[in-house]
Scaffold this motif. Sequence first.
Motif, PDB file in Angstrom:
ATOM      1  N   THR A 147      26.663  13.223  40.989  1.00  0.00           N
ATOM      2  CA  THR A 147      27.535  13.968  40.077  1.00  0.00           C
ATOM      3  C   THR A 147      28.360  15.046  40.792  1.00  0.00           C
ATOM      4  O   THR A 147      27.999  15.505  41.869  1.00  0.00           O
ATOM      5  N   PHE A 149      30.782  18.782  41.091  1.00  0.00           N
ATOM      6  CA  PHE A 149      30.472  20.204  40.886  1.00  0.00           C
ATOM      7  C   PHE A 149      30.995  20.726  39.556  1.00  0.00           C
ATOM      8  O   PHE A 149      30.499  21.721  39.036  1.00  0.00           O
ATOM      9  N   LYS A 173      21.331  12.916  42.026  1.00  0.00           N
ATOM     10  CA  LYS A 173      21.797  13.665  43.205  1.00  0.00           C
ATOM     11  C   LYS A 173      22.982  14.508  42.722  1.00  0.00           C
ATOM     12  O   LYS A 173      24.100  14.051  42.681  1.00  0.00           O
ATOM     13  N   GLU A 176      25.990  19.558  45.570  1.00  0.00           N
ATOM     14  CA  GLU A 176      25.298  20.579  46.362  1.00  0.00           C
ATOM     15  C   GLU A 176      25.953  21.957  46.178  1.00  0.00           C
ATOM     16  O   GLU A 176      25.436  22.958  46.664  1.00  0.00           O
ATOM     17  N   VAL A 224      30.234  10.113  39.307  1.00  0.00           N
ATOM     18  CA  VAL A 224      31.424  10.815  38.810  1.00  0.00           C
ATOM     19  C   VAL A 224      31.851  11.776  39.906  1.00  0.00           C
ATOM     20  O   VAL A 224      31.032  12.554  40.410  1.00  0.00           O
ATOM     21  N   GLY A 225      33.121  11.720  40.281  1.00  0.00           N
ATOM     22  CA  GLY A 225      33.622  12.600  41.335  1.00  0.00           C
ATOM     23  C   GLY A 225      35.066  12.245  41.649  1.00  0.00           C
ATOM     24  O   GLY A 225      35.790  11.705  40.803  1.00  0.00           O
ATOM     25  N   SER A 226      35.485  12.519  42.874  1.00  0.00           N
ATOM     26  CA  SER A 226      36.891  12.316  43.243  1.00  0.00           C
ATOM     27  C   SER A 226      37.170  10.833  43.518  1.00  0.00           C
ATOM     28  O   SER A 226      36.253  10.058  43.808  1.00  0.00           O
ATOM     29  N   GLY A 248      36.477   8.399  38.789  1.00  0.00           N
ATOM     30  CA  GLY A 248      37.208   9.134  39.823  1.00  0.00           C
ATOM     31  C   GLY A 248      38.055  10.265  39.263  1.00  0.00           C
ATOM     32  O   GLY A 248      37.828  10.759  38.157  1.00  0.00           O
ATOM     33  N   CYS A 281      38.217  17.157  34.935  1.00  0.00           N
ATOM     34  CA  CYS A 281      38.884  15.870  35.161  1.00  0.00           C
ATOM     35  C   CYS A 281      39.780  15.506  33.993  1.00  0.00           C
ATOM     36  O   CYS A 281      40.625  14.643  34.092  1.00  0.00           O
ATOM     37  N   GLU A 382      46.057  15.300  42.930  1.00  0.00           N
ATOM     38  CA  GLU A 382      45.209  15.981  41.958  1.00  0.00           C
ATOM     39  C   GLU A 382      44.910  17.362  42.545  1.00  0.00           C
ATOM     40  O   GLU A 382      44.166  17.482  43.523  1.00  0.00           O
ATOM     41  N   PHE A 449      33.206   7.176  27.466  1.00  0.00           N
ATOM     42  CA  PHE A 449      34.184   7.942  28.258  1.00  0.00           C
ATOM     43  C   PHE A 449      34.549   7.136  29.496  1.00  0.00           C
ATOM     44  O   PHE A 449      33.669   6.699  30.245  1.00  0.00           O
TER      45      PHE A 449
END
Length: 498
Positions: A147, A149, A173, A176, A224-226, A248, A281, A382, A449
Amino acid sequence: MKTLGHWIGGKAVESVSGNLGPVYDPATGTQPTQVALASVEEVDSAVDAARRAYEEWSQSSLAKRTAFLFKYRELLDAHRDEIAALISSEHGKVHSDALGEVARGMEILELACGIPEKLKGELSTQVSSRVDVSSIRQPLGVVAGITPFNFPAMVPMWMFPLAIACGNAFVLKPSEKDPSAPYRLAELAAEAGLPDGVLNVVNGDKTAVDRLLSHPDVAAVSFVGSTPIAKYIQSEAVAHGKRVQALGGAKNHMLVLPDADLDFAADNAINAAYGSAGERCMAVSVVVAVGDTGDELVAKIADRARKLRIGPGDDPSSEMGPLITREHRDKVASYVGGAREQGADVVVDGTGHTVEGHENGFFLGVSLLDKVSPEMDAYRDEIFGPVLCVVRAGTYDEAIALINSSRWGNGTAIFTRDGGAARRFQLEVEAGMVGVNVPIPVPVGHHSFGGWKDSLFGDLHIYGNDGVAFYTRGKVITTRWPDPAESGGINLGFPTSS
Ligand code: NAD
């Protein structure tokens, strides 16, 4: 300084490797916490705990699972403020916004409480003589969630409540950069009675992610992230034979037609562009002003933008907090100067903004760029910060062509009073989530989603019915109870119904 380890097998586990990373308080720029960065062996021990827990949990009754989920929901409800404060202290977003994140995450937990309805299966009787067919869905095994931040509590909750409700064991995970809120979610799950090992948190960076992607006992990965990392996750997970959904990045457009209520549109543009310092996002990062709306709309947005109160997340008077890191803040700021050099009008310049008493915090003011064109970096990338671009379009057709040429297709919105135009937009626009006079159309928990194009890799969206489908696999059972008087007979032909 606080040191956060892992949550494995129902208990706190300190870093064995000794690899630690910094966790900042973005409002002060200090580093109150360090977090364990898992080695391959530490990830393996989390997957192993999950694999062992799966054996019993996957066989547990729906009554037992829902009893836990209802209790967990009540416990989280009682801890909303505490979780929001943890989010705010490491992410920077203001407390009210963090509370909203917790509430939206809890929607999925509430959906999970009704899992018996979602796992009912199907039955057809008498499809052939004395033959019935049933379809059931069963859990996958150990599933992993990786996931970002920007929603340290909500995005994990998009994943693990449904995965667990379906009978899987989960290894999370989290980012961090702000690991304390997701860690607390796991502690509270144990307090609500979740058996040890069903939900594990392994903190870490690329080393941990890569091990989860290659571990033979991990059946599926939700990410889920970039966009670049989402693409990487999908190809690696597929190469290792895993089911994967990888959400993304985004560049979300808000189209404003000349008949729209411009005050309403300006309020919504402000909320959706600068809420959470633009680190969402589903943030609106481009307003497309159609026809002659541009000048008036930009003036209204600028007027509101200049009045926004920026400050630490724990100050109730703050409307927008700092950004996640100093490096990210500086990168976001560089787009403002870059856009000016490339010919945009910088109507509001938030660079250089400081907050009294918090000079070392990662604060940035809000920026409004007008007359942005699709070739400019501020439009193409982005930015993920409080920078709103306005693009002028002559007609609706020009505006929708612009939106549909984007590499991303996460969310989009139209502001208008014309139902016909709104209907046309819903059908024509290439994005997974569409708002009509709603700037951030994040679906409620019982819908799903997901974006299109570079905003999602994989076929199923996250949570809602797609989430249940993702965390289960189908099984179809064909049953005959022959009449004792009936003889089967020999027939080598392919079975047909009769
Ligand atoms: P990120 O891609 O940098 O990190 C996401 C996760 O991937 C983290 O857990 C991180 O530890 C891990 N990671 C980072 N680099 C990695 C690498 N090289 N190899 C393996 N794992 C790696 O994203 P972020 O900066 O934490 O979050 C912001 C991004 O997430 C934005 O692009 C935003 O649009 C996107 N996002 C998308 C959605 C959505 O629903 N589509 C929701 C929230 C955020």
